[in-house]
Enzyme design. Structure first.
Site, PDB file in Angstrom:
ATOM      1  N   LYS A  88       1.144  -7.008   8.284  1.00 17.52           N
ATOM      2  CA  LYS A  88       1.151  -5.706   7.619  1.00 17.52           C
ATOM      3  C   LYS A  88       2.170  -4.846   8.334  1.00 17.52           C
ATOM      4  O   LYS A  88       2.087  -4.634   9.545  1.00 17.52           O
ATOM      5  CB  LYS A  88      -0.250  -5.093   7.695  1.00 17.52           C
ATOM      6  CG  LYS A  88      -0.337  -3.764   6.990  1.00 17.52           C
ATOM      7  CD  LYS A  88      -1.759  -3.447   6.603  1.00 17.52           C
ATOM      8  CE  LYS A  88      -1.787  -2.164   5.786  1.00 17.52           C
ATOM      9  NZ  LYS A  88      -3.026  -1.972   5.077  1.00 17.52           N
ATOM     10  N   GLY A 130       0.848  -1.196   0.000  1.00 21.52           N
ATOM     11  CA  GLY A 130       0.000   0.000   0.000  1.00 21.52           C
ATOM     12  C   GLY A 130       0.877   1.238   0.000  1.00 21.52           C
ATOM     13  O   GLY A 130       2.055   1.169  -0.325  1.00 21.52           O
ATOM     14  N   ASP A 139     -12.173   2.500   3.901  1.00 21.23           N
ATOM     15  CA  ASP A 139     -11.330   2.041   2.790  1.00 21.23           C
ATOM     16  C   ASP A 139     -11.944   0.790   2.145  1.00 21.23           C
ATOM     17  O   ASP A 139     -11.254  -0.196   1.904  1.00 21.23           O
ATOM     18  CB  ASP A 139      -9.911   1.761   3.302  1.00 21.23           C
ATOM     19  CG  ASP A 139      -8.881   1.840   2.190  1.00 21.23           C
ATOM     20  OD1 ASP A 139      -9.234   2.293   1.081  1.00 21.23           O
ATOM     21  OD2 ASP A 139      -7.717   1.444   2.418  1.00 21.23           O
ATOM     22  N   ASP A 154      -6.130  11.411   9.039  1.00 23.07           N
ATOM     23  CA  ASP A 154      -6.083  12.367  10.139  1.00 23.07           C
ATOM     24  C   ASP A 154      -7.289  13.285  10.054  1.00 23.07           C
ATOM     25  O   ASP A 154      -8.087  13.199   9.128  1.00 23.07           O
ATOM     26  CB  ASP A 154      -4.770  13.140  10.180  1.00 23.07           C
ATOM     27  CG  ASP A 154      -4.514  13.837   8.876  1.00 23.07           C
ATOM     28  OD1 ASP A 154      -3.454  14.382   8.698  1.00 23.07           O
ATOM     29  OD2 ASP A 154      -5.429  13.826   8.009  1.00 23.07           O
ATOM     30  N   VAL A 176       2.572  -5.862   2.967  1.00 21.09           N
ATOM     31  CA  VAL A 176       2.009  -7.031   3.655  1.00 21.09           C
ATOM     32  C   VAL A 176       2.843  -8.241   3.261  1.00 21.09           C
ATOM     33  O   VAL A 176       3.134  -8.445   2.075  1.00 21.09           O
ATOM     34  CB  VAL A 176       0.524  -7.248   3.264  1.00 21.09           C
ATOM     35  CG1 VAL A 176      -0.067  -8.426   4.019  1.00 21.09           C
ATOM     36  CG2 VAL A 176      -0.295  -5.995   3.536  1.00 21.09           C
TER      37      VAL A 176
HETATM   38  N1  LIG Z   1      -4.315 -10.816   5.870  1.00 23.16           N
HETATM   39  C1  LIG Z   1      -3.984 -10.880   4.587  1.00 23.16           C
HETATM   40  N2  LIG Z   1      -3.849 -12.051   3.969  1.00 23.16           N
HETATM   41  C2  LIG Z   1      -3.528 -12.119   2.672  1.00 23.16           C
HETATM   42  N3  LIG Z   1      -3.298 -11.061   1.891  1.00 23.16           N
HETATM   43  C3  LIG Z   1      -3.424  -9.847   2.446  1.00 23.16           C
HETATM   44  C4  LIG Z   1      -3.754  -9.685   3.817  1.00 23.16           C
HETATM   45  N4  LIG Z   1      -3.795  -8.374   4.087  1.00 23.16           N
HETATM   46  C5  LIG Z   1      -3.509  -7.742   2.945  1.00 23.16           C
HETATM   47  N5  LIG Z   1      -3.269  -8.615   1.950  1.00 23.16           N
HETATM   48  C6  LIG Z   1      -2.942  -8.313   0.562  1.00 23.16           C
HETATM   49  O1  LIG Z   1      -2.158  -7.167   0.521  1.00 23.16           O
HETATM   50  C7  LIG Z   1      -2.762  -6.210  -0.327  1.00 23.16           C
HETATM   51  C8  LIG Z   1      -2.395  -4.843   0.120  1.00 23.16           C
HETATM   52  O2  LIG Z   1      -2.910  -4.624   1.381  1.00 23.16           O
HETATM   53  P1  LIG Z   1      -2.783  -3.216   2.035  1.00 23.16           P
HETATM   54  O3  LIG Z   1      -3.841  -3.159   3.056  1.00 23.16           O
HETATM   55  O4  LIG Z   1      -1.415  -2.910   2.456  1.00 23.16           O
HETATM   56  O5  LIG Z   1      -2.957  -2.266   0.828  1.00 23.16           O
HETATM   57  P2  LIG Z   1      -4.164  -1.470   0.291  1.00 23.16           P
HETATM   58  O6  LIG Z   1      -5.363  -1.578   1.176  1.00 23.16           O
HETATM   59  O7  LIG Z   1      -4.358  -1.854  -1.127  1.00 23.16           O
HETATM   60  O8  LIG Z   1      -3.575  -0.043   0.330  1.00 23.16           O
HETATM   61  P3  LIG Z   1      -3.695   1.026   1.486  1.00 23.16           P
HETATM   62  O9  LIG Z   1      -3.592   0.339   2.793  1.00 23.16           O
HETATM   63  O10 LIG Z   1      -2.575   1.918   1.215  1.00 23.16           O
HETATM   64  O11 LIG Z   1      -5.039   1.616   1.256  1.00 23.16           O
HETATM   65  C9  LIG Z   1      -4.240  -6.520  -0.289  1.00 23.16           C
HETATM   66  O12 LIG Z   1      -4.908  -6.058  -1.412  1.00 23.16           O
HETATM   67  C10 LIG Z   1      -4.219  -8.032  -0.220  1.00 23.16           C
HETATM   68  O13 LIG Z   1      -4.096  -8.547  -1.489  1.00 23.16           O
END
Ligand SMILES: Nc1ncnc2c1ncn2[C@@H]1O[C@H](COP(=O)(O)OP(=O)(O)OP(=O)(O)O)[C@@H](O)[C@H]1O
Length: 636
Positions: A45, A25, A139, A166, A30
């Site tokens: 994460k 992200g 989100d 924030d 992650v």
């Molecule tokens: N618990 C989990 N198990 C498996 N894959 C995960 C898990 N958590 C996150 N991911 C994978 O990591 C990706 C990125 O997650 P992350 O929450 O960091 O990013 P994001 O939500 O796309 O971006 P941001 O947090 O910046 O909004 C997710 O789209 C998913 O594919």
């Protein structure tokens, strides 16, 4: 309820063996990992706290809240702790990946209705739970809908994403967004009067469209343009001409055509809409200029494409959106008129009538999308218990589609094929994979690279370059974009989840001149009282815009008639229906009528003022006469 977290997960980095990166992200990555003492695979994460401008306590509080969440459809953290500059959030590993990943690699044009309905139903349950406990997710998107090895659907990123938001007031500066605001509700963008759980409902709707089309609306555009379009246009929706494959529910029909909406409510809705557009907290011209700069400067869209977009897609999107104004307004109206509790109640009540539209055993539909990996089986999963032993039942349409796929050879070397062959097909047609086709081990993951696997790399590159403004922008992408847009990190004035609001190359916005229509249209950051004169300029501007859009549409329609092969692009842009033109002109008429009504109101007010002035003069005269009479009496 699950009680996975009753196991004591250690809060120390050395107790975890980090494996490959599975997601990225803005400020976090992650990774899959092994919890050594418990011998359990988890996802961690890792948030870089230096990139997050919140205080550590705030983040801790949010993560604590996250660990109190207890609902089968909300991904709950096992534990969290800091390690150097990083915050580690240990979560259950969701072996199926995200709905976004599954879609990108197996269903790039979007899922079947049944799958969408199933996913959304689970997400709704999560949202009902969060909202009824006073939380806003903030989100909601396909990337945060995760599926575990058993097919259970969970909404992820609650708390973690929230802590990245924030609450300070938006700086009054020309802002630059980094990231993609495709899912962001207009009220969140505006930051005028705050927002509530309805922001999640907006994102939920956008997610529904994302699942239906394979990408979120406006996802091809740079962030600033998305921002502008979200604020400028009515909410996007399905186009039943283009999206014929989706059934038209009674509810959608009702919303689309405003059937039975009482006149008073309709008026209220119109006022809401006008209030919305007149209360913008953005300088329209600034945004346009920035959007234009981004399109050309970041190299994302070649100038030709930009022309095409501005001449075709924009115009059609606009018309498309005009067509949807009624439905969106009725949605806005009903949501704004009811209390949160009532809305939540509504969602719950919707379950009844909607339930019949869903698969009787909803997870069956999902189970067709990926394999169940035995070693990831969660015996506690209630969803698994309910569905694991059930036979798949599909509607006839889907069965035939599956039949087509079944005909395809299951070849592990052919990645595209291997990822698009659902489990049950594998079972029927070929040997079942022991682990899911969509599990990171078997799916072409954008984050996982196997050395020597050039085909994967090629596909990865292809997908990585596609829609570089959609979905979760990778941090690298955003960093590059940021480097182009922001001369220095100090200029960041706010960070909201994926979005960074910066004041780069900004001179403080000077109060708009009275003659600037755009400025009047964009409104001031402080709330204006809604009066006739203040409404006129934005309405006039809207009329002008409508006229321009109509002209563009007519040109394009002529162009479409002449040019063969252009049709698909046009229909992809979401319109081409002459009824939309009628909609646009009827909207124009409505607005004209409203302007006339306001003008009349102003005239009446002016007359009233005149009458009062005359009365005032008469009273003054009477007072003068009385005073002089009194003087005379006193002198005598
Ligand atoms: N618990 C989990 N198990 C498996 N894959 C995960 C898990 N958590 C996150 N991911 C994978 O990591 C990706 C990125 O997650 P992350 O929450 O960091 O990013 P994001 O939500 O796309 O971006 P941001 O947090 O910046 O909004 C997710 O789209 C998913 O594919």
């Amino acid at each position: 309820m699950e009680h996975e977290s009753e196991k004591r997960f250690p809060a120390c980095p050395k107790d975890y063996e980090l494996y490959e990166e599975i997601g990225e992200g803005v400020s976090a990555t992650v990774r899959r990992a092994l919890c050594i003492p418990l011998n359990e695979i988890v996802a961690i994460k890792i948030l870089d706290l230096e990139k997050c401008n919140n205080d550590l306590d705030g983040i801790r509080r949010e993560v604590q809240t996250m660990s109190l969440i207890d609902h089968p459809n909300v991904l709950r953290a096992h534990c969290s702790f800091t390690s150097g500059h990083d915050l580690w959030v240990v979560m259950p590993y969701m072996a199926g990946g995200s709905a976004l990943h599954i879609m990108k690699f197996a269903y790039p044009e979007g899922f079947e209705e049944l799958v969408i309905a199933t996913l959304l139903r689970e997400v709704l349950k999560a949202l009902v739970y969060l909202h009824s406990h006073g939380h806003i997710h903030r989100d909601v998107k396909a990337g945060n809908i995760l599926i575990d090895g058993n097919g259970a659907v969970k909404l992820a990123d609650f708390g973690v994403s929230a802590c990245m938001f924030d609450t300070g007031d938006r700086q009054r500066s020309r802002n630059t967004f980094v990231g993609t605001p495709c899912w962001m509700a207009p009220e969140v963008m505006q930051q005028l009067h705050g927002y509530d759980f309805k922001a999640d409902i907006w994102s939920f709707g956008i997610t529904a469209l994302e699942l239906a089309h394979g990408h979120a609306p406006f996802s091809k555009y740079p962030p600033m343009k998305v921002l502008l379009m979200t604020l400028q246009n009515a909410p996007p929706g399905l186009d039943y001409e283009r999206d014929k494959r989706f059934s038209k529910s009674k509810e959608a029909d009702f919303l689309l055509h405003n059937k039975g909406l009482p006149g008073e409510k309709e008026q209220l809705s119109q006022r809401e809409y006008i209030r919305g557009i007149s209360g913008w907290n953005f300088n329209l011209e600034d945004l346009k200029a920035q959007a234009a700069r981004l399109e050309t400067s970041d190299g994302a869209l070649p100038s030709e494409e930009v022309d095409n977009i501005s001449n075709t897609k924009d115009a059609f999107d606009e018309a498309d959106i005009q067509q949807q104004i009624r439905s969106s307004e009725s949605v806005n109206n009903s949501s704004s008129a009811t209390s949160p509790e009532v809305d939540i109640q509504d969602i719950q009540e919707l379950e009844g009538p909607f339930a019949s539209a869903f698969a009787s055993r909803p997870l069956e539909a999902l189970k067709s999308c990926f394999d169940v990996c035995d070693d990831e089986t969660d015996a506690n999963s209630p969803i698994l218990k309910a569905h694991l032993n059930s036979e798949s039942r599909f509607p006839s349409e889907q069965s035939s589609q599956l039949g087509d796929l079944r005909a395809a050879k299951c070849n592990g070397d052919n990645l595209e094929r291997s990822v698009s062959v659902p489990t049950n097909i594998s079972v029927l047609g070929c040997q079942k994979f022991s682990s899911g086709s969509l599990l990171p081990e078997h799916v072409l993951s954008p984050y996982r690279r196997t050395s020597g696997d050039t085909e994967r790399d090629e596909l990865h590159r292809k997908h990585h370059n596609e829609r570089n403004h959609s979905g979760p922008l990778s941090f690298r992408q955003m960093r590059d974009a940021q480097a182009q847009q922001e001369p220095s990190e100090e200029k960041v004035v706010q960070r909201r989840g994926r979005f960074k609001v910066t004041s780069s190359d900004v001179t403080p916005k000077v109060a708009s001149t009275a003659n600037s229509k755009a400025d009047q249209f964009s409104g001031t950051p402080t709330r204006r009282t809604l009066n006739g004169p203040a409404l006129l300029p934005p309405l006039q501007f809207l009329l002008q815009q409508n006229a321009m859009q109509r002209e563009q549409l007519l040109k394009l329609m002529a162009c479409v008639e002449q040019t063969s092969g252009f049709h698909s692009e046009v229909s992809d842009a979401g319109t081409s229906d002459s009824s939309q033109l009628c909609q646009a002109s009827s909207r124009e008429k409505e607005l004209q009528a409203y302007v006339a009504h306001l003008e009349q109101g102003i005239m009446e007010l002016a007359q009233e003022v005149q009458k009062l002035k005359t009365k005032n003069t008469q009273l003054e005269r009477q007072i003068n006469a009385l005073t002089s009479k009194e003087d005379r009496v006193r002198r005598r």
